[in-house]
Design a protein around this motif. Sequence first.
Motif, PDB file in Angstrom:
ATOM      1  N   GLY A 230       0.865  -1.175   0.000  1.00 41.26           N
ATOM      2  CA  GLY A 230       0.000   0.000   0.000  1.00 41.26           C
ATOM      3  C   GLY A 230       0.902   1.225   0.000  1.00 41.26           C
ATOM      4  O   GLY A 230       1.879   1.270   0.754  1.00 41.26           O
TER       5      GLY A 230
ATOM      6  N   TYR B 177      -3.349   9.753  -3.754  1.00 38.76           N
ATOM      7  CA  TYR B 177      -2.085   9.621  -3.013  1.00 38.76           C
ATOM      8  C   TYR B 177      -0.974  10.516  -3.566  1.00 38.76           C
ATOM      9  O   TYR B 177       0.062  10.689  -2.920  1.00 38.76           O
TER      10      TYR B 177
ATOM     11  N   LYS C   7      -6.788   4.223  -8.645  1.00 33.98           N
ATOM     12  CA  LYS C   7      -8.217   4.435  -8.363  1.00 33.98           C
ATOM     13  C   LYS C   7      -8.676   5.807  -8.840  1.00 33.98           C
ATOM     14  O   LYS C   7      -7.889   6.758  -8.801  1.00 33.98           O
TER      15      LYS C   7
ATOM     16  N   GLN D  31     -12.076  -3.513  -2.562  1.00 33.94           N
ATOM     17  CA  GLN D  31     -11.040  -3.184  -1.571  1.00 33.94           C
ATOM     18  C   GLN D  31     -11.685  -2.411  -0.421  1.00 33.94           C
ATOM     19  O   GLN D  31     -12.226  -1.329  -0.623  1.00 33.94           O
TER      20      GLN D  31
ATOM     21  N   TYR E 169      -7.647  -3.220   2.917  1.00 36.33           N
ATOM     22  CA  TYR E 169      -6.775  -2.052   3.139  1.00 36.33           C
ATOM     23  C   TYR E 169      -6.677  -1.783   4.640  1.00 36.33           C
ATOM     24  O   TYR E 169      -7.492  -2.276   5.419  1.00 36.33           O
ATOM     25  N   SER E 170      -5.650  -1.047   5.016  1.00 33.86           N
ATOM     26  CA  SER E 170      -5.328  -0.824   6.434  1.00 33.86           C
ATOM     27  C   SER E 170      -5.379  -2.135   7.224  1.00 33.86           C
ATOM     28  O   SER E 170      -5.970  -2.204   8.319  1.00 33.86           O
TER      29      SER E 170
ATOM     30  N   LEU F 197      -3.189  -3.392   8.889  1.00 29.67           N
ATOM     31  CA  LEU F 197      -2.444  -3.227  10.152  1.00 29.67           C
ATOM     32  C   LEU F 197      -3.062  -2.095  10.969  1.00 29.67           C
ATOM     33  O   LEU F 197      -2.379  -1.441  11.760  1.00 29.67           O
ATOM     34  N   THR F 198      -4.355  -1.883  10.747  1.00 28.18           N
ATOM     35  CA  THR F 198      -5.127  -0.872  11.486  1.00 28.18           C
ATOM     36  C   THR F 198      -4.511   0.523  11.395  1.00 28.18           C
ATOM     37  O   THR F 198      -4.589   1.307  12.330  1.00 28.18           O
TER      38      THR F 198
ATOM     39  N   GLY G 221      -1.695   1.312  11.751  1.00 28.69           N
ATOM     40  CA  GLY G 221      -0.704   1.452  12.824  1.00 28.69           C
ATOM     41  C   GLY G 221      -1.309   1.633  14.206  1.00 28.69           C
ATOM     42  O   GLY G 221      -0.597   1.651  15.210  1.00 28.69           O
TER      43      GLY G 221
ATOM     44  N   ILE H  73      -1.691  -2.370  16.302  1.00 23.52           N
ATOM     45  CA  ILE H  73      -0.806  -3.506  16.018  1.00 23.52           C
ATOM     46  C   ILE H  73      -0.408  -4.227  17.312  1.00 23.52           C
ATOM     47  O   ILE H  73      -0.348  -5.447  17.363  1.00 23.52           O
TER      48      ILE H  73
ATOM     49  N   ALA I  32       2.476  -7.784  13.453  1.00 23.25           N
ATOM     50  CA  ALA I  32       2.051  -7.421  12.086  1.00 23.25           C
ATOM     51  C   ALA I  32       1.837  -8.682  11.253  1.00 23.25           C
ATOM     52  O   ALA I  32       0.860  -8.793  10.499  1.00 23.25           O
TER      53      ALA I  32
ATOM     54  N   PRO J 211      -0.518  -4.035   3.002  1.00 25.50           N
ATOM     55  CA  PRO J 211       0.017  -3.203   4.084  1.00 25.50           C
ATOM     56  C   PRO J 211       0.980  -2.143   3.548  1.00 25.50           C
ATOM     57  O   PRO J 211       1.703  -2.386   2.588  1.00 25.50           O
TER      58      PRO J 211
ATOM     59  N   ALA K   6       4.331   0.044   4.457  1.00 28.87           N
ATOM     60  CA  ALA K   6       5.468   0.027   5.378  1.00 28.87           C
ATOM     61  C   ALA K   6       6.546   0.907   4.797  1.00 28.87           C
ATOM     62  O   ALA K   6       6.621   1.092   3.583  1.00 28.87           O
TER      63      ALA K   6
ATOM     64  N   HIS L  45      10.135  -3.739   8.229  1.00 31.58           N
ATOM     65  CA  HIS L  45       8.685  -3.915   8.088  1.00 31.58           C
ATOM     66  C   HIS L  45       8.324  -4.501   6.725  1.00 31.58           C
ATOM     67  O   HIS L  45       7.470  -5.383   6.627  1.00 31.58           O
TER      68      HIS L  45
ATOM     69  N   GLU M 165       9.118  -8.206   6.816  1.00 29.44           N
ATOM     70  CA  GLU M 165       8.166  -8.953   7.653  1.00 29.44           C
ATOM     71  C   GLU M 165       6.834  -9.167   6.934  1.00 29.44           C
ATOM     72  O   GLU M 165       6.261 -10.251   6.971  1.00 29.44           O
TER      73      GLU M 165
HETATM   74  N1  LIG Z   1      -9.261   2.265  -0.805  1.00 34.31           N
HETATM   75  C1  LIG Z   1      -9.198   3.043   0.250  1.00 34.31           C
HETATM   76  O1  LIG Z   1     -10.108   3.836   0.540  1.00 34.31           O
HETATM   77  C2  LIG Z   1      -7.986   2.973   1.130  1.00 34.31           C
HETATM   78  C3  LIG Z   1      -7.992   3.619   2.396  1.00 34.31           C
HETATM   79  C4  LIG Z   1      -6.847   3.496   3.181  1.00 34.31           C
HETATM   80  C5  LIG Z   1      -5.757   2.770   2.737  1.00 34.31           C
HETATM   81  N2  LIG Z   1      -5.770   2.176   1.503  1.00 34.31           N
HETATM   82  C6  LIG Z   1      -4.606   1.408   0.986  1.00 34.31           C
HETATM   83  O2  LIG Z   1      -4.201   0.457   1.965  1.00 34.31           O
HETATM   84  C7  LIG Z   1      -2.819   0.651   2.285  1.00 34.31           C
HETATM   85  C8  LIG Z   1      -2.512   0.233   3.704  1.00 34.31           C
HETATM   86  O3  LIG Z   1      -3.283   0.931   4.647  1.00 34.31           O
HETATM   87  P1  LIG Z   1      -2.694   2.057   5.619  1.00 34.31           P
HETATM   88  O4  LIG Z   1      -1.569   2.747   4.937  1.00 34.31           O
HETATM   89  O5  LIG Z   1      -3.850   2.868   6.070  1.00 34.31           O
HETATM   90  O6  LIG Z   1      -2.193   1.313   6.910  1.00 34.31           O
HETATM   91  P2  LIG Z   1      -1.641  -0.121   7.364  1.00 34.31           P
HETATM   92  O7  LIG Z   1      -0.975  -0.821   6.247  1.00 34.31           O
HETATM   93  O8  LIG Z   1      -2.754  -0.775   8.067  1.00 34.31           O
HETATM   94  O9  LIG Z   1      -0.583   0.333   8.460  1.00 34.31           O
HETATM   95  C9  LIG Z   1       0.556   1.082   8.169  1.00 34.31           C
HETATM   96  C10 LIG Z   1       1.270   1.369   9.460  1.00 34.31           C
HETATM   97  O10 LIG Z   1       1.776   0.143   9.990  1.00 34.31           O
HETATM   98  C11 LIG Z   1       3.176   0.256  10.210  1.00 34.31           C
HETATM   99  N3  LIG Z   1       3.795  -1.032   9.898  1.00 34.31           N
HETATM  100  C12 LIG Z   1       3.916  -1.597   8.679  1.00 34.31           C
HETATM  101  N4  LIG Z   1       4.499  -2.801   8.760  1.00 34.31           N
HETATM  102  C13 LIG Z   1       4.784  -2.991  10.078  1.00 34.31           C
HETATM  103  C14 LIG Z   1       5.393  -4.042  10.790  1.00 34.31           C
HETATM  104  N5  LIG Z   1       5.814  -5.144  10.174  1.00 34.31           N
HETATM  105  N6  LIG Z   1       5.529  -3.906  12.135  1.00 34.31           N
HETATM  106  C15 LIG Z   1       5.077  -2.799  12.766  1.00 34.31           C
HETATM  107  N7  LIG Z   1       4.483  -1.763  12.141  1.00 34.31           N
HETATM  108  C16 LIG Z   1       4.334  -1.866  10.802  1.00 34.31           C
HETATM  109  C17 LIG Z   1       3.645   1.336   9.277  1.00 34.31           C
HETATM  110  O11 LIG Z   1       4.817   1.899   9.794  1.00 34.31           O
HETATM  111  P3  LIG Z   1       6.082   2.289   8.869  1.00 34.31           P
HETATM  112  O12 LIG Z   1       5.567   3.118   7.730  1.00 34.31           O
HETATM  113  O13 LIG Z   1       6.950   3.022   9.835  1.00 34.31           O
HETATM  114  O14 LIG Z   1       6.717   1.022   8.372  1.00 34.31           O
HETATM  115  C18 LIG Z   1       2.462   2.297   9.307  1.00 34.31           C
HETATM  116  O15 LIG Z   1       2.491   3.110  10.454  1.00 34.31           O
HETATM  117  C19 LIG Z   1      -2.625   2.140   1.992  1.00 34.31           C
HETATM  118  O16 LIG Z   1      -1.256   2.484   1.911  1.00 34.31           O
HETATM  119  C20 LIG Z   1      -3.392   2.279   0.696  1.00 34.31           C
HETATM  120  O17 LIG Z   1      -2.636   1.773  -0.378  1.00 34.31           O
HETATM  121  C21 LIG Z   1      -6.881   2.251   0.701  1.00 34.31           C
END
Ligand SMILES: NC(=O)c1ccc[n+]([C@@H]2O[C@H](COP(=O)([O-])OP(=O)(O)OC[C@H]3O[C@@H](n4cnc5c(N)ncnc54)[C@H](OP(=O)(O)O)[C@@H]3O)[C@@H](O)[C@H]2O)c1
Length: 274
Positions: free
Chosen positions: A23, A53, A78, A162, A188-189, A191-192, A194, A197, A214, A230, A232, A237, A240
């Motif tokens: 992501g 983005y 998108k 998604q 999506y999200s 990992l909540t 962040g 976790i 994670a 996810p 990262a 990260h 992992e």
């Molecule tokens: N379609 C939609 O409406 C929509 C909405 C939201 C998101 N998305 C997509 O989904 C993707 C992921 O969602 P997200 O960015 O909201 O959040 P996420 O992937 O749930 O969480 C990202 C967070 O987790 C941390 N993290 C990642 N890997 C880790 C690990 N192995 N251990 C500990 N912490 C870890 C990251 O830190 P670091 O960066 O420091 O590694 C960051 O703070 C987005 O980037 C986007 O592409 C889509």
Amino acid sequence: MIPPLTPTFTLNNGISMPRVGLGTYMLSGTLGKLTMKQAIKLGYRLFDTATLYGNEQELGQCLAESGLSRQEFFITTKVWNSDQGYASTLRAFEISLKQLNLEYVDLYLIHWPVPGKRKDTWRALEKLYSDEKCRAIGVSNYYIPHIEELLSYAFIPPMVNQVEFSPFLFLPELLTYCKNHDILLQCYSPLTHGNRIYDSGIQSVAQSYQKTEAQVLLKWSLQHNTSVIPKASSKKHLEENITLFDFELSSSDMLRLDQLHENLHTDWDPSTVL
Ligand SMILES: NC(=O)c1ccc[n+]([C@@H]2O[C@H](COP(=O)([O-])OP(=O)(O)OC[C@H]3O[C@@H](n4cnc5c(N)ncnc54)[C@H](OP(=O)(O)O)[C@@H]3O)[C@@H](O)[C@H]2O)c1
């Protein structure tokens, strides 16, 4: 190092998509590029971006500079809310292609179910698919009523939905509905964002498998037959999050994790959209 290429899903139109991707929300500029390049080196092949983005250009540069062929990647982008509608979606798509410096995308999604625009936007996606400008089309943030409406007029059904999905936002009805309609649910999200976790319920499971929190969160989603994207930004990260296929959560641990549900939306809640 040989990249740990992830297993794939076959979508309802027969094309394959990696189960795990990166992501890229909040990954832009120089740091974004460094992260995406690192991810490619580690074996990531699915990249999830969006007009919103503001990093399609950086992603396109990383793909071009990777030395790998276009066919190795699976690129999702998108159409954003303000571009929805038939002609404006077609225009927005061309801009995305140009930013990405690609001739096609693998998956084009409606980012959000905007009231009054959904049908015309879907028509535009069907046209792009028929013109072979995208290999698959789908939606994002669509709950059951939105998909039912879509299926009432779609000539081409969506391949992917998604949505936000994690043990803290477990959506079994939507999951079953998508499965019954051959629509892949992509989390999506996962990992909540962040936020949760290191919740104690996740920590205790992680300890018993000697995996990180994670990895347990991502594995829980995968074992519900979904795809995960996810985000990262550190090498640790990134590594992992793609090393998920050497362990299996037991059915009792899956159930324990299912029970962490608390309707936690870390971003927005599509159930409020009619
Ligand atoms: N379609 C939609 O409406 C929509 C909405 C939201 C998101 N998305 C997509 O989904 C993707 C992921 O969602 P997200 O960015 O909201 O959040 P996420 O992937 O749930 O969480 C990202 C967070 O987790 C941390 N993290 C990642 N890997 C880790 C690990 N192995 N251990 C500990 N912490 C870890 C990251 O830190 P670091 O960066 O420091 O590694 C960051 O703070 C987005 O980037 C986007 O592409 C889509």
